[in-house]
Design an enzyme around this catalytic site. Sequence first.
Site, PDB file in Angstrom:
ATOM      1  N   LYS A 206       0.854  -1.189   0.000  1.00  0.00           N
ATOM      2  CA  LYS A 206       0.000   0.000   0.000  1.00  0.00           C
ATOM      3  C   LYS A 206       0.890   1.239   0.000  1.00  0.00           C
ATOM      4  CE  LYS A 206      -1.762   2.799   2.917  1.00  0.00           C
ATOM      5  NZ  LYS A 206      -1.589   4.027   2.137  1.00  0.00           N
ATOM      6  N   GLY A 259       7.518   4.981   7.674  1.00  0.00           N
ATOM      7  CA  GLY A 259       6.707   6.187   7.810  1.00  0.00           C
ATOM      8  C   GLY A 259       7.001   6.866   9.134  1.00  0.00           C
ATOM      9  N   GLU A 282      10.479   1.279  10.080  1.00  0.00           N
ATOM     10  CA  GLU A 282      11.505   2.272   9.698  1.00  0.00           C
ATOM     11  C   GLU A 282      10.849   3.630   9.858  1.00  0.00           C
ATOM     12  OE1 GLU A 282      14.553   1.619   8.862  1.00  0.00           O
ATOM     13  OE2 GLU A 282      14.496  -0.496   8.308  1.00  0.00           O
ATOM     14  N   CYS A 316      14.040  10.967   5.714  1.00  0.00           N
ATOM     15  CA  CYS A 316      14.058  10.472   7.093  1.00  0.00           C
ATOM     16  C   CYS A 316      15.425  10.716   7.724  1.00  0.00           C
ATOM     17  CB  CYS A 316      13.718   8.994   7.117  1.00  0.00           C
ATOM     18  SG  CYS A 316      14.712   8.028   5.988  1.00  0.00           S
ATOM     19  N   GLU A 413      10.683  16.382  14.335  1.00  0.00           N
ATOM     20  CA  GLU A 413      11.002  16.174  12.924  1.00  0.00           C
ATOM     21  C   GLU A 413      10.154  17.132  12.075  1.00  0.00           C
ATOM     22  OE1 GLU A 413       9.670  12.514  10.977  1.00  0.00           O
ATOM     23  OE2 GLU A 413      11.583  12.411   9.921  1.00  0.00           O
TER      24      GLU A 413
HETATM   25  P1  NAD Z   1       3.004   8.529   7.516  1.00  0.00           P
HETATM   26  O1  NAD Z   1       3.383   7.755   8.718  1.00  0.00           O
HETATM   27  O2  NAD Z   1       1.941   9.567   7.658  1.00  0.00           O
HETATM   28  O3  NAD Z   1       2.472   7.553   6.365  1.00  0.00           O
HETATM   29  C1  NAD Z   1       3.245   6.465   5.925  1.00  0.00           C
HETATM   30  C2  NAD Z   1       2.302   5.395   5.402  1.00  0.00           C
HETATM   31  O4  NAD Z   1       1.461   4.978   6.462  1.00  0.00           O
HETATM   32  C3  NAD Z   1       1.378   5.853   4.273  1.00  0.00           C
HETATM   33  O5  NAD Z   1       1.205   4.820   3.355  1.00  0.00           O
HETATM   34  C4  NAD Z   1       0.082   6.123   5.006  1.00  0.00           C
HETATM   35  O6  NAD Z   1      -1.066   5.971   4.193  1.00  0.00           O
HETATM   36  C5  NAD Z   1       0.107   5.059   6.081  1.00  0.00           C
HETATM   37  N1  NAD Z   1      -0.692   5.413   7.256  1.00  0.00           N
HETATM   38  C6  NAD Z   1      -0.923   6.647   7.765  1.00  0.00           C
HETATM   39  N2  NAD Z   1      -1.718   6.563   8.852  1.00  0.00           N
HETATM   40  C7  NAD Z   1      -2.010   5.240   9.023  1.00  0.00           C
HETATM   41  C8  NAD Z   1      -2.783   4.521   9.956  1.00  0.00           C
HETATM   42  N3  NAD Z   1      -3.435   5.126  10.949  1.00  0.00           N
HETATM   43  N4  NAD Z   1      -2.848   3.167   9.834  1.00  0.00           N
HETATM   44  C9  NAD Z   1      -2.196   2.537   8.825  1.00  0.00           C
HETATM   45  N5  NAD Z   1      -1.457   3.174   7.907  1.00  0.00           N
HETATM   46  C10 NAD Z   1      -1.355   4.515   8.010  1.00  0.00           C
HETATM   47  O7  NAD Z   1       4.341   9.122   6.948  1.00  0.00           O
HETATM   48  P2  NAD Z   1       4.562  10.022   5.654  1.00  0.00           P
HETATM   49  O8  NAD Z   1       4.064  11.396   5.938  1.00  0.00           O
HETATM   50  O9  NAD Z   1       4.043   9.323   4.458  1.00  0.00           O
HETATM   51  O10 NAD Z   1       6.164   9.994   5.563  1.00  0.00           O
HETATM   52  C11 NAD Z   1       6.958  10.777   6.373  1.00  0.00           C
HETATM   53  C12 NAD Z   1       7.536  10.001   7.519  1.00  0.00           C
HETATM   54  O11 NAD Z   1       8.183   8.819   7.049  1.00  0.00           O
HETATM   55  C13 NAD Z   1       8.616  10.785   8.241  1.00  0.00           C
HETATM   56  O12 NAD Z   1       8.455  10.636   9.631  1.00  0.00           O
HETATM   57  C14 NAD Z   1       9.911  10.122   7.782  1.00  0.00           C
HETATM   58  O13 NAD Z   1      10.991  10.276   8.639  1.00  0.00           O
HETATM   59  C15 NAD Z   1       9.473   8.708   7.648  1.00  0.00           C
HETATM   60  N6  NAD Z   1      10.387   7.953   6.779  1.00  0.00           N
HETATM   61  C16 NAD Z   1      11.228   7.037   7.353  1.00  0.00           C
HETATM   62  C17 NAD Z   1      12.130   6.336   6.564  1.00  0.00           C
HETATM   63  C18 NAD Z   1      13.074   5.317   7.169  1.00  0.00           C
HETATM   64  O14 NAD Z   1      13.595   4.496   6.416  1.00  0.00           O
HETATM   65  N7  NAD Z   1      13.301   5.319   8.467  1.00  0.00           N
HETATM   66  C19 NAD Z   1      12.177   6.566   5.196  1.00  0.00           C
HETATM   67  C20 NAD Z   1      11.309   7.500   4.645  1.00  0.00           C
HETATM   68  C21 NAD Z   1      10.412   8.186   5.454  1.00  0.00           C
END
Ligand code: NAD
Length: 509
Positions: A206, A259, A282, A316, A413
Amino acid sequence: MTEHPHPIDPGAPSAPGDHPTHDDWLHRADRLRPVTVHHIDGEDHPGGGDTFTVIAPRDGTPLAEPARAGQHEVDLAVAAARRAFDAGPWPRLAPAERGRALIRLADAVEAHRAELALTVSLEMGKPITEAYDIELRAVAATFRWYGEVADKLVDEAPQTPADALALVTREPVGVVAAVVPWNFPLTMAAWKVAPALAAGCTVVLKPAEQSPLSALRLGRLASEAGLPPGVFNVIAGEGPTTGRALGLHPDVDVLAFTGSTAVGRHFLRYAADSNLKRVWLELGGKSPHIVLPDADIPAAAASAAWGIFFNQGEMCTAPSRLLVHSSIADEVVDAVVDRARALRVGDPLDPATTMGALVTAEHLARVGDHIARADAAGARLRTGGTRLDRPGHYLEPTVFDRVTPDMALAREEVFGPVLAVLTFDTEDEAVRLANATEYGLAAGVWTTDLSAAHRLSRAVRAGTVWVNCYEEGGLNVPFGGVKQSGHGRDKSLHALDKYTDLKTTWIRL
Ligand code: NAD
């Protein structure tokens, strides 16, 4: 070591003249018809008629109306992956055959590189050159690397008494649900999907609701490349509905999530509230970049600026806290500010653009709020801070100095192009500041003193420490965090641990 290291293993550089022009990209964008349907059980699936809108960050206009997966489509995708795992050929194929399928997918990604790069740039706003030269090459390289590795894994036969044999074998865990963010829509997907498939698992991916189009295209490409039906399914939809339904699904065996830390907590709850599926996280970061007085200052400043502004700061690993020794702070910060001002913020489809648009209007507003709060808290704005007066989600690269550890900008962040500069006077203070965060994804250390480099890289709690560089990476090198940046590793052979179970078999001879 290059001044602008590529973070994600892009492989060989493009040939000169390999790049389309701005006009070419605009023309291609006009003709692009993004894939807007799910990919389930080897086929396009239109869903039940429910859709949502993807907005193009470059101009704020609607880009596409993909299908939204409700519980029914989630059930279909998981059932397809379950069948493909329980009854299909995939987990039982000779590993070399699984590997060949992944290599064919890598070839397909390369063959569709321009189309996929354009889709990524349009849906999430990064410069087309970075999508084309970095992200798409990394995606193809990831599928190729795991394809090549698939038949090179060996199991164990521990030493036993003469009348018995013990085997320790790696078994694929089952159905993997991968939920990924929008900042590297295809790379983050590939880092989950490729090792899971190489291990013999089946996958439901997803993508983020902001950037689902490139992933939907990838699903179709995988079937065209000959992956058996149900092995790799892609469904689009929002996190709190589609993502949650996957998280709670009783037939999913593994949740592989990249995320935010806040959403990572939900995933742990989903596992606890359902079948105790294992969860790999992650998550976010607030990475420190430490510059000691003996550092190569121009190189450290170039790296600090590149690190925080690359990909609009939506990284990230972004080194969002520059910790600099007070004796060299002015020199370092002036150089970072010069580099920030030299960036060309603009249309992601213009190959001359070096910083594109932030992913959504809401995210731009959130980053703006961080800037306003830093201002109000007494940090000094050295450059940037203002959004561009044009359609789309553009923000000037922003540098604050005189940030103190208690300020939100030093702790939270931002996930945008905003740098917080803090100063220190001793190595101990640098380490204390570096570790004064709930996160532990990455860190940078700049010094010419080998012993100081070792001391600091041991003392800083982070999954990766870069010494006199930043964002170096290799597919054979693991990547991931500690503390609230998550656990488990993407990339390298270690990623396979997430998608395999160790089975012990005792045989009495
Ligand atoms: P996010 O957590 O809002 O969303 C990530 C994913 O989770 C999306 O597909 C989203 O639809 C899904 N999601 C959101 N809420 C959910 C819920 N309640 N239940 C299930 N799924 C849900 O993050 P974002 O805004 O897409 O990305 C930014 C974040 O990702 C930042 O915190 C960044 O640091 C992190 N990130 C981490 C890495 C790593 O490898 N550590 C890499 C890239 C991004």
